[in-house]
Design a protein around this motif. Structure first.
Motif, PDB file in Angstrom:
ATOM      1  N   LYS A 316       5.371   8.795 -11.466  1.00 28.89           N
ATOM      2  CA  LYS A 316       4.410   7.808 -10.965  1.00 28.89           C
ATOM      3  C   LYS A 316       3.119   8.558 -10.657  1.00 28.89           C
ATOM      4  O   LYS A 316       3.116   9.540  -9.919  1.00 28.89           O
ATOM      5  CB  LYS A 316       4.920   7.117  -9.696  1.00 28.89           C
ATOM      6  CG  LYS A 316       3.904   6.133  -9.109  1.00 28.89           C
ATOM      7  CD  LYS A 316       4.402   5.480  -7.832  1.00 28.89           C
ATOM      8  CE  LYS A 316       3.362   4.526  -7.273  1.00 28.89           C
ATOM      9  NZ  LYS A 316       3.822   3.867  -6.031  1.00 28.89           N
ATOM     10  N   VAL A 318      -0.948   8.256  -9.377  1.00 30.58           N
ATOM     11  CA  VAL A 318      -2.022   7.484  -8.741  1.00 30.58           C
ATOM     12  C   VAL A 318      -3.336   8.207  -9.033  1.00 30.58           C
ATOM     13  O   VAL A 318      -3.482   9.390  -8.707  1.00 30.58           O
ATOM     14  CB  VAL A 318      -1.822   7.352  -7.224  1.00 30.58           C
ATOM     15  CG1 VAL A 318      -3.001   6.618  -6.595  1.00 30.58           C
ATOM     16  CG2 VAL A 318      -0.521   6.624  -6.919  1.00 30.58           C
ATOM     17  N   VAL A 334      -0.960   3.987 -11.400  1.00 34.28           N
ATOM     18  CA  VAL A 334      -1.721   3.154 -10.464  1.00 34.28           C
ATOM     19  C   VAL A 334      -3.156   3.659 -10.468  1.00 34.28           C
ATOM     20  O   VAL A 334      -3.414   4.826 -10.156  1.00 34.28           O
ATOM     21  CB  VAL A 334      -1.131   3.232  -9.038  1.00 34.28           C
ATOM     22  CG1 VAL A 334      -1.966   2.386  -8.075  1.00 34.28           C
ATOM     23  CG2 VAL A 334       0.324   2.776  -9.037  1.00 34.28           C
ATOM     24  N   GLU A 336      -6.991   3.422  -9.063  1.00 37.77           N
ATOM     25  CA  GLU A 336      -7.761   2.925  -7.919  1.00 37.77           C
ATOM     26  C   GLU A 336      -9.193   3.435  -7.985  1.00 37.77           C
ATOM     27  O   GLU A 336      -9.443   4.580  -8.374  1.00 37.77           O
ATOM     28  CB  GLU A 336      -7.086   3.346  -6.612  1.00 37.77           C
ATOM     29  CG  GLU A 336      -5.694   2.722  -6.470  1.00 37.77           C
ATOM     30  CD  GLU A 336      -4.994   3.099  -5.175  1.00 37.77           C
ATOM     31  OE1 GLU A 336      -5.423   4.075  -4.529  1.00 37.77           O
ATOM     32  OE2 GLU A 336      -4.012   2.422  -4.838  1.00 37.77           O
ATOM     33  N   ALA A 357      -3.060   6.903  -0.866  1.00 38.49           N
ATOM     34  CA  ALA A 357      -2.185   7.317  -1.961  1.00 38.49           C
ATOM     35  C   ALA A 357      -0.967   8.082  -1.453  1.00 38.49           C
ATOM     36  O   ALA A 357       0.107   8.024  -2.061  1.00 38.49           O
ATOM     37  CB  ALA A 357      -2.959   8.174  -2.960  1.00 38.49           C
ATOM     38  N   ARG A 359       0.877   7.373   0.880  1.00 39.88           N
ATOM     39  CA  ARG A 359       1.918   6.430   1.299  1.00 39.88           C
ATOM     40  C   ARG A 359       2.553   5.724   0.108  1.00 39.88           C
ATOM     41  O   ARG A 359       3.428   4.897   0.278  1.00 39.88           O
ATOM     42  CB  ARG A 359       1.327   5.390   2.256  1.00 39.88           C
ATOM     43  CG  ARG A 359       0.622   6.008   3.471  1.00 39.88           C
ATOM     44  CD  ARG A 359       0.249   4.941   4.484  1.00 39.88           C
ATOM     45  NE  ARG A 359      -0.582   5.487   5.546  1.00 39.88           N
ATOM     46  CZ  ARG A 359      -1.899   5.329   5.617  1.00 39.88           C
ATOM     47  NH1 ARG A 359      -2.526   4.614   4.703  1.00 39.88           N
ATOM     48  NH2 ARG A 359      -2.588   5.854   6.611  1.00 39.88           N
ATOM     49  N   GLN A 360       2.065   6.013  -1.097  1.00 39.07           N
ATOM     50  CA  GLN A 360       2.543   5.293  -2.287  1.00 39.07           C
ATOM     51  C   GLN A 360       3.592   6.078  -3.073  1.00 39.07           C
ATOM     52  O   GLN A 360       3.955   5.691  -4.170  1.00 39.07           O
ATOM     53  CB  GLN A 360       1.338   4.960  -3.191  1.00 39.07           C
ATOM     54  CG  GLN A 360       0.341   4.027  -2.517  1.00 39.07           C
ATOM     55  CD  GLN A 360      -0.927   3.851  -3.347  1.00 39.07           C
ATOM     56  OE1 GLN A 360      -0.904   3.978  -4.562  1.00 39.07           O
ATOM     57  NE2 GLN A 360      -2.038   3.560  -2.683  1.00 39.07           N
ATOM     58  N   ARG A 361       4.048   7.175  -2.542  1.00 45.14           N
ATOM     59  CA  ARG A 361       5.091   8.023  -3.130  1.00 45.14           C
ATOM     60  C   ARG A 361       4.789   8.398  -4.583  1.00 45.14           C
ATOM     61  O   ARG A 361       5.623   8.207  -5.482  1.00 45.14           O
ATOM     62  CB  ARG A 361       6.452   7.325  -3.056  1.00 45.14           C
ATOM     63  CG  ARG A 361       6.919   7.088  -1.638  1.00 45.14           C
ATOM     64  CD  ARG A 361       8.348   6.621  -1.597  1.00 45.14           C
ATOM     65  NE  ARG A 361       9.260   7.659  -2.080  1.00 45.14           N
ATOM     66  CZ  ARG A 361      10.576   7.466  -2.237  1.00 45.14           C
ATOM     67  NH1 ARG A 361      11.111   6.286  -1.962  1.00 45.14           N
ATOM     68  NH2 ARG A 361      11.348   8.438  -2.684  1.00 45.14           N
TER      69      ARG A 361
END
Length: 550
Positions: A316, A318, A334, A336, A357, A359-361
């Protein structure tokens, strides 16, 4: 709804070529696209299409004596202003609330539908000096209707005189210094002066204000400096007014390729070699943190996008940017962007997004460019096990460390070893005198030495400017390969050769992709994914047989 059609060699292009040949005694060569070998041509005189009836003439045989080659935009002829004004007045009456559209493509369809309703082809020549409107319909010469559509779409849906530049995939930078012609940097022909520009400060200021409204970034004397993204994804910096720019308003556009340049293409161009790419493949697949550093226009973001395919496909990711430039093929991505409203309470900064970010693992955090206090948060992310990949404005290791440890980033020296790799890239001139991009060095950050109050780092790759080759000096002495990667994989000191054998195999895999001309960004990603699905040895075997991507 009828789209404008102009053909492969429209009348206005033929007329332009005839006039050029008459003046300079040489006819331009018409090509589908400019090729890379044209960089080596001492004399060039080529025309190529960029779509929508627009052609580009690039030549250095008609210089103006100012040191620039010329870049001429050949567009469909512009209809008389009185005709365009009359059409715009009728359009204003016919547009209704249900015609509101979000996307540019929907707006274009609506505009073309309305123009088909308004314009009536005339069998007899029309005198445009006396434009007549009858029942919301206007007569126009059949030959002019497509020209009218082109210019209204360009000005109403597109970005006006900048539209041909945004169509050209071979441009890197577009800049207006103020009143006068616009200048561009061409990927093949270098810096050039165009035939498009502004004749007065009023015209330039009016264009910039309209452009700001169109892209949702209003510009005024109270807010004269704006960074924004154009509809095609290119980033633009605008400085408005003579208060802050002595030569008047100016803007610079950095074009962003819709499909990133692949790592194999960069290897083929000599930006770095397959061993450097294989080294980064191992590092990014194992979650090492890296900064791609360099000066402006050194190709930092290009390198980051290319190398990002080596991040594991099931990670994953970000990404955090203030202007959308990072493009990734990974499915769990993700994306942003910051938001600048001009008010602190409603703006969203890189600092805010980076903190969120955590907190979004994510398995990886990609930061478009670290400039300020968000750099400290990035190091906190690395410290808590979130690898970070980012670009950074620094020409060498010393400057990088200075910027990281001073205001506004303020990373303690003892924490700098959370950054594993510092990659440095630059624009340089090769033996032919051509401006090229080269990876200058890859440095492994080892850690802080309290005795000398300094940061220990080892260059594992360096560029030899005389031979124009990249040399791997880390074989048998790479701190990250031997003390980090080997340990993570449970490889003993006795078997440390295995890690270098893997580096060699990955390099051969990438070299084979280059030799097989697999240069598309997404094809390279598919090939990398296959190495995870099949194993590196099996994937390499299939690649050799030509079966990997079937």
């Amino acid at each position: 709804m009828k789209e404008p059609e102009f053909g492969e060699k429209p009348e206005y292009l033929v007329k332009y070529i005839e006039e050029f040949k008459k003046r300079y005694g040489e006819e331009p060569l018409i090509v589908d696209r400019p090729s890379g070998d044209m960089r080596m041509w001492k004399k060039y005189n080529v025309i190529y299409p960029v779509g929508g009836g627009v052609f580009i003439h690039a030549t250095n045989i008609s210089p103006r004596g100012i040191g620039y080659a010329t870049y001429t935009v050949i567009e469909p002829p512009r209809p008389p202003p009185q005709l365009l004004r009359a059409i715009e007045e009728v359009l204003a009456l016919k547009i209704k609330p249900e015609h509101v559209a979000e996307s540019a493509e929907e707006k274009k369809k609506i505009l073309l539908t309305l123009l088909d309703e308004i314009l009536v082809p005339s069998e007899k020549p029309v005198d445009y000096s006396r434009v007549k409107t009858s029942n919301s319909r206007i007569q126009a010469n059949q030959a002019d209707i497509d020209y009218i559509k082109y210019h209204l779409i360009r000005d109403k849906i597109g970005v006006g005189i900048l539209e041909p530049f945004l169509r050209d995939p071979y441009l890197e930078d577009i800049s207006a210094k103020g009143v006068g012609n616009i200048y561009i940097v061409h990927k093949i022909f270098g810096s050039m002066e165009t035939n498009i520009g502004f004749t007065s400060e009023e015209e330039l200021d009016e264009f910039i204000i309209r452009l700001g409204e169109k892209i949702g970034k209003p510009i005024s004397r109270a807010r004269p400096v704006v960074d924004a993204t154009l509809p095609d994804g290119s980033r633009i910096n605008i400085v408005y007014g003579t208060d802050v720019s002595l030569f008047g308003s100016n803007f610079t556009i950095r074009k962003v390729a819709k499909t990133p340049i692949s790592v194999t293409q960069l290897i083929k161009w000599g930006t770095f070699n397959e061993y450097a790419a294989a080294y980064m493949w191992i590092m990014l697949s194992e979650g090492m943190s890296a900064f791609i550093c360099g000066e402006t226009a050194s190709g930092k973001t290009t390198a980051l996008n290319a190398l990002a395919v080596f991040i594991r496909p099931n990670n994953k990711i970000v990404s955090i940017e203030d202007t959308a430039e990072v493009v990734l093929p990974h499915p769990n991505w993700v994306r942003e962007l910051t938001r600048d409203t001009g008010k602190p309470e409603s703006s969203v900064t890189m600092f805010d997004l980076l903190r969120a970010a955590l907190r979004q693992r994510p398995n990886y955090i990609i930061v478009g460019e670290i400039r300020g206090a968000e750099g400290n948060i990035a190091f906190q992310a690395m410290q808590t096990g979130h690898p970070v990949l980012s670009t950074f404005h620094a020409a060498n290791l010393e400057r990088l460390l200075q910027r990281l440890t001073n205001q506004p980033i303020n990373v303690p020296k003892t924490n700098l070893d959370n950054l594993n790799i510092a990659w440095f890239q630059s624009s340089v001139y090769d033996k032919r005198g051509m401006l090229v991009r080269r990876m200058i060095s890859i440095n492994e950050i080892i850690g802080y030495d309290p005795k000398t109050d300094s940061i220990a780092a080892i260059p594992v790759f360096t560029w030899d400017p005389v031979a124009d080759v990249h040399r791997f000096s880390g074989r048998g002495s790479s701190y990250l390969l031997e003390e980090k990667i080997a340990v993570m994989r449970g490889i003993s000191r006795r078997d440390i050769k295995l890690i270098y054998d893997e580096l060699e195999l990955r390099a051969r895999f990438l070299r084979n992709l280059v030799e097989k001309n697999i240069l598309d960004y997404f094809d390279v990603y598919k090939a990398v994914v296959k190495t995870y699905e099949l194993g590196l040895d099996e994937a390499y075997g299939r690649l050799i047989k030509g079966e990997l991507l079937k």
